[in-house]
Design a protein around this motif. Structure first.
Motif, PDB file in Angstrom:
ATOM      1  N   ILE C 176    -102.449  45.400 110.416  1.00  0.00           N
ATOM      2  CA  ILE C 176    -102.581  46.855 110.306  1.00  0.00           C
ATOM      3  C   ILE C 176    -103.508  47.217 109.152  1.00  0.00           C
ATOM      4  O   ILE C 176    -104.414  48.052 109.290  1.00  0.00           O
ATOM      5  N   LEU C 180    -106.960  49.266 109.273  1.00  0.00           N
ATOM      6  CA  LEU C 180    -107.103  50.512 108.512  1.00  0.00           C
ATOM      7  C   LEU C 180    -108.352  50.475 107.644  1.00  0.00           C
ATOM      8  O   LEU C 180    -109.173  51.396 107.635  1.00  0.00           O
ATOM      9  N   ILE C 183    -111.539  50.814 109.737  1.00  0.00           N
ATOM     10  CA  ILE C 183    -111.803  52.156 110.270  1.00  0.00           C
ATOM     11  C   ILE C 183    -112.338  53.057 109.172  1.00  0.00           C
ATOM     12  O   ILE C 183    -113.340  53.768 109.354  1.00  0.00           O
ATOM     13  N   VAL C 184    -111.686  53.011 108.013  1.00  0.00           N
ATOM     14  CA  VAL C 184    -112.159  53.866 106.920  1.00  0.00           C
ATOM     15  C   VAL C 184    -113.572  53.452 106.520  1.00  0.00           C
ATOM     16  O   VAL C 184    -114.448  54.297 106.296  1.00  0.00           O
ATOM     17  N   TYR C 207    -114.282  48.510 115.446  1.00  0.00           N
ATOM     18  CA  TYR C 207    -113.726  49.845 115.335  1.00  0.00           C
ATOM     19  C   TYR C 207    -112.632  50.049 116.392  1.00  0.00           C
ATOM     20  O   TYR C 207    -111.516  50.477 116.067  1.00  0.00           O
ATOM     21  N   TRP C 211    -108.342  50.422 115.747  1.00  0.00           N
ATOM     22  CA  TRP C 211    -107.397  51.426 116.238  1.00  0.00           C
ATOM     23  C   TRP C 211    -106.223  50.776 116.954  1.00  0.00           C
ATOM     24  O   TRP C 211    -105.084  51.225 116.824  1.00  0.00           O
ATOM     25  N   LEU C 214    -103.890  49.353 114.462  1.00  0.00           N
ATOM     26  CA  LEU C 214    -103.182  50.396 113.741  1.00  0.00           C
ATOM     27  C   LEU C 214    -102.067  51.002 114.573  1.00  0.00           C
ATOM     28  O   LEU C 214    -100.986  51.290 114.064  1.00  0.00           O
ATOM     29  N   LEU C 215    -102.333  51.217 115.850  1.00  0.00           N
ATOM     30  CA  LEU C 215    -101.396  52.015 116.634  1.00  0.00           C
ATOM     31  C   LEU C 215    -100.466  51.185 117.504  1.00  0.00           C
ATOM     32  O   LEU C 215     -99.473  51.699 118.001  1.00  0.00           O
ATOM     33  N   PRO C 218     -97.307  48.530 114.936  1.00  0.00           N
ATOM     34  CA  PRO C 218     -96.000  48.985 114.453  1.00  0.00           C
ATOM     35  C   PRO C 218     -94.907  48.871 115.513  1.00  0.00           C
ATOM     36  O   PRO C 218     -93.747  48.671 115.163  1.00  0.00           O
ATOM     37  N   TYR C 302    -103.700  50.552 126.529  1.00  0.00           N
ATOM     38  CA  TYR C 302    -102.358  50.933 126.107  1.00  0.00           C
ATOM     39  C   TYR C 302    -101.397  51.127 127.257  1.00  0.00           C
ATOM     40  O   TYR C 302    -100.195  51.122 127.062  1.00  0.00           O
TER      41      TYR C 302
END
Ligand code: HEA
Ligand code: HEA
Ligand code: CUA
Ligand SMILES: [Cu+2]
Lengths: 94, 316, 537, 205
Positions: C176, C180, C183-184, C207, C211, C214-215, C218, C302
């Protein structure tokens, strides 16, 4: 290097939002006391959704920030919602 | 086995194999075509033959075409996959029910008249509905020749069905990983003509533990152990498997954990009975609780006596 | 790495610039993205060796029916640990953490990632997670649940499932944070003129991957925590005896783990999109289509998780929805393949070793992807689910795809990273042996699956013997190839011929316009980008 | 840290750190998202039992805690205004109030939990086993979700304490207060989650 001109939110705005949130909380507690049976969850979620929209927009400054943050937040909430809906394609039709 | 035999082993084979043909056909076409094109390009435009590249940034028309064509093709694939699968979800109203019970690590099949076997016997050309029951963890019942597979989930009522179309014996596997002996959790399906099946199912002698004088009691005890699949977890030769070995157990003292307490018990008839009916009451030290289920419905008091005879015989 | 090199070159490369630290601290305290990339590379090499050996052991066990070299308990533990290591320790972090870390800031004209210290922290978390995974091998014995940790078996088994699951949880954090960070970095640190549609495709895939990391990650984190709750506290979320639903576990697991396969493959596709134009001396064909397909894969990916559960007893509605979505997600992959091949058209192709890896990637990816379609259809998956066919599908695509891309990437960027060159003819020899071994190893498994051999089987019936022998022989051939490749690379990294050539392959991205090996902050001055990427004129 | 690596960290990009924080918040949302999926599935399949089990929870207590969290969110939001107005004292007071409210929330939570445990309800307790599946799942989720939420409160408090100290020591000032804002974002997230937990557990009777 900061390119955001910070918008200073007046205290009164925050106070107002808190008041609104408290009213909404009160409403959702009150609503559950009367029997709306199958609608009560929907109403509770609707109220919770409204409350969180206020928190996101004002407390978390989405309303004042760059657009990109708003876009991201909305997309991610939609993503989570779609995942839940798709999961229910299984459970609702078993 | 995978064949184009017109005598299909079950009613689903035709639909599933058609889907295979369509999808594999399209796939192999693309694999070969694209590979050849790629190899041709690599050969034709090698640097020594084609030193100057001709620049070209793309072509929107082509992009649309090669989005649209695969899109149509995958929808075709989906359609055939769907058609092959749809009948599997619609079991007929009228059919013979067999309860298929899976536990670590064997199957047993219970027929409407109460007969229990470890191999599945079915009559040919008649629909059979299997009521799937898993007692402990996930299992999955798979008969490759019939193209059927369904997971067995503890606590959920599920069914699968088929109409066998060819006489003979076929493999039946457990395909959901279920622990130590997952790979030994297989048995067979025997498809036979109706009259043979009727004769077989009404013949209850094989199932009930009639005490006959021909075979020794100990041998009958072994038969009980084998039929219930006990040997998956308990060894005859003293090897430590999931549960304690049969060997050298009878009459000795054992340290067991009862609840939270440790205590010593004698391996006697009462102990054996309790170990089979309430396996988690006393757990022998060094073994894990919760792995064995009660065999109350599967093993009668008389059968336990036979098992004890077998244990005694092992001591000699 | 001698320090007076720098005088000859007129600058100090990142390999020499050690921040004044001593010994190993030169590396493990450095926040330089390039050094962190190498830290990942070295630690992954260790786990990778372990994973490969475990894979080989399985193949040896399967060479004949009956027990050959290990018992069922060891076999079950072997495929579990093999799966956990390969998935969570190698292919999920692999390309982003190694090449992403190294190349991403350079490709967009930045001096480092947005949060360098967080980047180093991610590596420490990675190490912590891998230690937990290794700890699970001791005590009650290695976990034997399969990498999927399916309930209820996963909380019934007496083995050390918990440390492995916790390890996966911790590794998720590392993943994660890396996502993160990327992406930043991409949002904030692109050099002037580096607009979104001038970004190199490898960066684009990072990129998209970011994502997903990150998504989706979790979800598995919380799921493993729930399993821990079931095991430790006996809550019963997934315990049928207490009302829990084991299928819900599968849903949650795959909500992460399906997108995770795109975490693996997207950067691999990015690497291929870099190599092909460079060695064809030609602009990438359909740049925008490739970018859009990357985003489409990340997004649609997804919603297809249910295709791992076609026989689990989901509702019919869910089954065909998932099947159709699965087919839709194949389209963007197809678009990429077509564009890659079109890039070769009328190019000027040099069949150097990175290109060979890329071309063979396309071939094995096609096989892996197209067999994905076979298991994506309902009727056929009912037959093939949990058979050797699935094992073949995912080895072709995971390790055929990601592994080939990894080797392509390392051969492509090796001179830039190490400032040394490997022996090209050995590299080619290794590649061809590896390729032949690979196909022989996994090809027969498709057939085995079609005739009904279940996976996770320690032993099998005689009728499955023949193809299994072929497969094991293939494994031996492939390992020989692997040894050649790795020896060649390791030798080159230490004693290979030095090179300071900035652009050995004729690439167009920024990494080829800075010195070799790159200096600490990549650029003396942040470049201003005017040209589009992949422009040859 | 050597001169060179300090050089890398030298430039400051507030938007980048805010973006980082938002991304982290999205991650947290998905973390709880997994639990919300679980909740909705079990709520759907055991809706009757969930209704009954929820009566065990104390609506008054839950409402009080909701109010507390909402107020604490406001005070923290106000602190970003205060710091921009260069009003250090008010900033500190507002953060302080937030921290106190957070503590009150936890104390309440403690009493709530111990009341449940006093009634024989805890994950895997014998009483739950008797009550049946719906109750087991409801209270399993209740403890797990509110527990995880409480962990977030604690983490949030730690962050706020750091922020408090930094403001005090003038490391955060009117033109450099991104850390305060990020701490705020995190805290509002905790609030946001509670906004959903509250009706889903307390108000479904
Ligand atoms: C890198 C990892 C990766 C990738 C990219 C994929 C990609 C795909 N996977 Fe795979 N898959 C795995 C890793 C991966 N998979 C793993 C690890 C498992 C097993 C997990 C376990 O159980 O342990 C698995 C299992 C798995 C299953 C479950 C099987 C089962 O257990 O029963 C399914 C079912 O639908 C599936 C489908 C697909 C599909 C349709 C794609 C598609 O995205 C592929 C798309 C690519 C192409 C289609 C090729 C290129 C296209 C063309 C050349 C054009 C022509 C094409 C058309 C006509 C459409 N995969
Ligand atoms: C990346 C994923 C990956 C890789 C590389 C491999 C590599 C190998 N695997 Fe695989 N395997 C899995 C992922 C992988 N495996 C998974 C997820 C399972 C399922 C587990 C389960 O059921 O729970 C599985 C299961 C599995 C089984 C099935 C067990 C069963 O169902 O009974 C077998 C059987 O032979 C097998 C064999 C092998 C062999 C011989 C190798 C190797 O020895 C081959 C050698 C590898 C290479 C030559 C290099 C590839 C290069 C890279 C990946 C990049 C390198 C990166 C760095 C150096 C940093 N594996
Ligand atoms: Cu039962 Cu595998
Ligand atoms: Cu998948």
């Amino acid at each position: 290097m900061s390119d955001t001109s910070h918008h200073i939110v007046p205290y009164s705005t925050y106070g107002l939002i808190l008041l609104l949130l408290l009213v909404l909380t009160g409403t959702s507690v009150a609503v559950t006391q009367i029997e709306l049976t199958k609608w009560s969850t929907a109403v509770a979620l609707l109220l919770a959704g409204t409350k969180s929209a206020f928190v996101l927009a004002i407390f978390m400054h989405l309303k004042f920030d760059q657009k990109i943050f708003r876009i991201m937040a909305v997309l991610i909430i939609l993503l989570l919602a779609s995942v839940i809906i798709i999961t229910f394609l299984d459970y609702a039709f078993r | 086995m995978y064949t184009a035999d017109p005598q299909y082993a079950s009613n689903f084979v035709a639909g599933v194999d058609l889907a295979f043909m369509v999808i594999l056909g399209i796939s192999i076409f693309f694999l070969i075509a694209l590979t050849i094109v790629m190899l041709v390009f690599i050969y034709k435009y090698r640097r020594d033959r084609h030193p100057e590249a001709i620049q070209n940034e793309g072509n929107n028309k082509l992009e649309v075409i090669w989005t649209a064509i695969p899109l149509v093709l995958v929808l075709v694939m989906f359609y055939f996959g769907w058609m092959g699968w749809k009948p599997m979800t619609n079991p007929p109203e009228e059919a013979m029910h067999v309860k298929a019970i899976a536990r670590m690590w064997n199957f047993s099949f219970q027929y409407e008249n109460g007969k229990i076997t470890d191999t599945l016997y079915v009559p040919i050309n008649e629909p059979v509905i299997l009521d799937l029951v898993a007692l402990d963890v996930l299992h999955s019942l798979y008969i490759p020749a019939f193209r059927v597979k369904e997971d067995m989930v503890p606590g959920q009522e599920k069914v699968m069905w088929f109409i066998p179309g060819t006489e003979g014996e076929f493999d039946l596997f457990c395909t959901e990983y279920c622990g130590l002996e997952h790979s030994y959790m297989f048995t067979g399906v025997k498809v036979m003509p109706r009259d043979e099946f009727d004769a077989w199912i009404t013949d209850t002698t094989a199932a009930a533990p009639v005490v006959d004088t021909e075979t020794s009691l100990a041998d009958q005890g072994w038969e009980v152990l084998r039929r219930n699949g006990c040997n998956a977890c308990h060894s005859v030769d003293g090897t430590k498997l999931i549960g304690p070995s049969y060997l050298g157990g009878w009459g000795t003292m054992r340290s067991v954990v009862t609840g939270r307490e440790e205590r010593e018990v004698v391996v006697d008839a009462e102990y054996v009975r309790r170990s089979i009916y309430e396996p988690n009451a006393d757990v022998v030290e060094g073994f894990n609780k919760g792995l064995m289920l009660s065999y109350k419905d599967m093993c009668s008091e008389e059968e336990i006596v036979l098992i004890i005879e077998y244990l005694k015989a092992l001591n000699e | 790495m001698t320090s007076n090199d720098s005088e000859n070159k007129g600058y100090k490369s990142y390999l020499e610039e050690d921040g004044g630290r001593k010994g190993i601290f030169k590396w493990i305290l450095s926040t330089d993205h390039k050094r962190i990339a190498l830290l990942y590379l070295y630690s992954m090499m260790v786990w990778f060796t372990v994973g490969v050996v475990l894979g080989l052991l399985m193949k040896l066990e399967l060479i004949a029916p009956g027990q050959t070299i290990m018992g069922p308990q060891s076999y079950n533990a072997t495929f579990t640990v093999h799966g956990v290591i390969m998935i969570f320790l190698i292919v999920i972090p692999g390309l982003p953490a190694v090449f992403g870390n190294f190349m991403l800031p350079i490709q967009i004209g930045a001096k480092d990632v947005a949060f360098p210290r967080l980047n180093l922290l991610s590596w420490y978390i990675y190490v912590l997670g891998s230690i937990l995974v290794i700890l699970s091998l001791f005590g009650n014995g290695p976990p034997d649940t399969g990498w999927t940790f399916y309930a209820p078996y996963s909380f019934k088994t007496g083995t050390n499932m918990l440390p492995a699951a916790l390890g996966a949880f911790v590794l998720g954090f590392s993943s994660i944070l890396t996502g993160l960070n990327f992406i930043v970095t991409i949002h904030r640190m692109r050099a002037p003129g580096m607009t979104w549609f001038k970004m190199p495709l490898f960066t684009w895939t990072l990129y998209g991957t970011g994502w997903i990391q990150l998504l989706a990650t979790p979800i598995i984190g919380i799921t493993l925590l729930m399993v821990a709750g079931d095991r430790i506290l006996g809550i019963g979320f997934f315990d049928p005896a207490k009302g829990g639903d084991p299928l819900l576990y599968q849903h949650l697991f795959w909500i992460y783990s399906h997108p995770a396969v795109y975490i693996m493959i997207l950067p691999a596709m990015g690497v291929i999109s870099e190599i092909i134009p460079t060695f064809s001396k030609k602009t990438i064909f359909g740049y925008k289509a490739i970018v859009l397909s990357t985003l489409a894969i990340a997004f649609v990916g997804y919603f297809v998780w249910g295709h791992h559960m076609f026989t689990s007893g989901m509702s019919g509605t869910a089954l065909y929805t998932f099947s159709i979505l699965t087919f839709l997600v194949a389209i963007p992959s197809a678009i990429k393949v077509f564009n890659w091949i079109s890039t070769m058209h009328q190019g000027s192709i040099s069949t150097d070793i990175p290109f060979l890896w890329a071309a063979s990637f396309i071939f094995v990816f096609l096989i892996g992807g197209l067999t994905g379609l076979v298991v994506g259809a309902l009727a056929t998956d009912v037959h093939l689910h949990d058979t050797a066919f699935v094992v073949a599908h995912f080895h072709f695509i995971v390790f055929g795809g990601v592994g080939f891309a990894f080797f392509g990437a390392i051969h492509y960027w090796f001179p830039k990273i190490f400032g040394r060159m490997y022996d090209k003819s050995w590299a080619k020899t290794g590649w061809i042996i590896f390729f032949v071994g690979f196909v022989t190893l996994y090809g027969p498994m498709f057939y085995l699956g079609m005739i009904g051999m279940p996976r996770r089987y320690f032993d099998y019936l005689d009728e499955f013997h023949g193809p299994n022998i072929v497969s094991t022989l293939g494994a031996l051939v492939m390992i020989a190839g692997l040894l050649i490749i790795l020896t060649n690379l390791i030798k080159a990294a230490r004693h290979g011929e030095k090179t300071t050539e900035m652009n050995p392959w004729g690439g167009t991205n920024l990494e080829w316009q800075i010195p070799t090996p790159p200096p600490l902050e990549n650029f003396d001055e942040i470049p201003v980008i005017e040209k589009a990427t992949y422009k040859y004129d | 840290m050597s001169a060179t690596s300090a050089h890398i960290n030298e430039h400051r990009d507030d938007t980048a750190s805010k973006l980082g924080m938002w991304l982290f918040i999205f991650t947290e949302l998905m973390l709880f998202g997994g639990l919300f999926i679980t909740y909705s599935v079990y709520r759907y399949s055991h809706s009757g039992a969930f209704h009954l089990a929820a009566q065990e929870l104390d609506v008054t207590m839950g409402t009080i805690n909701t109010v507390i969290l909402l107020i604490s969110s406001m005070t923290l939001a106000m602190s970003t205004t205060a710091i921009q107005k260069k009003d250090k004292r008010t900033t500190l007071i507002l953060i302080g109030i937030t921290l106190v409210l957070a503590l009150v929330f936890l104390v309440n939570k403690y009493f709530e939990w111990s009341a449940k445990i006093g009634h024989g309800i805890w994950p895997g307790s014998p009483l739950l086993e008797e009550l049946g599946r719906g109750d087991t799942l409801f209270f399993g989720l209740y403890f797990f979700m509110t527990g995880l939420h409480a962990v977030h409160i604690i983490v949030g408090m730690v962050i706020l304490i750091v922020v408090f100290v930094f403001v005090w020591k003038d490391k955060l000032t009117f033109d450099n207060f991104q850390l305060l804002e990020n701490g705020g974002l995190y805290w509002h997230l905790v609030d946001l989650i509670w906004i959903f937990l509250f009706p889903l557990f307390y108000l479904i009777t």
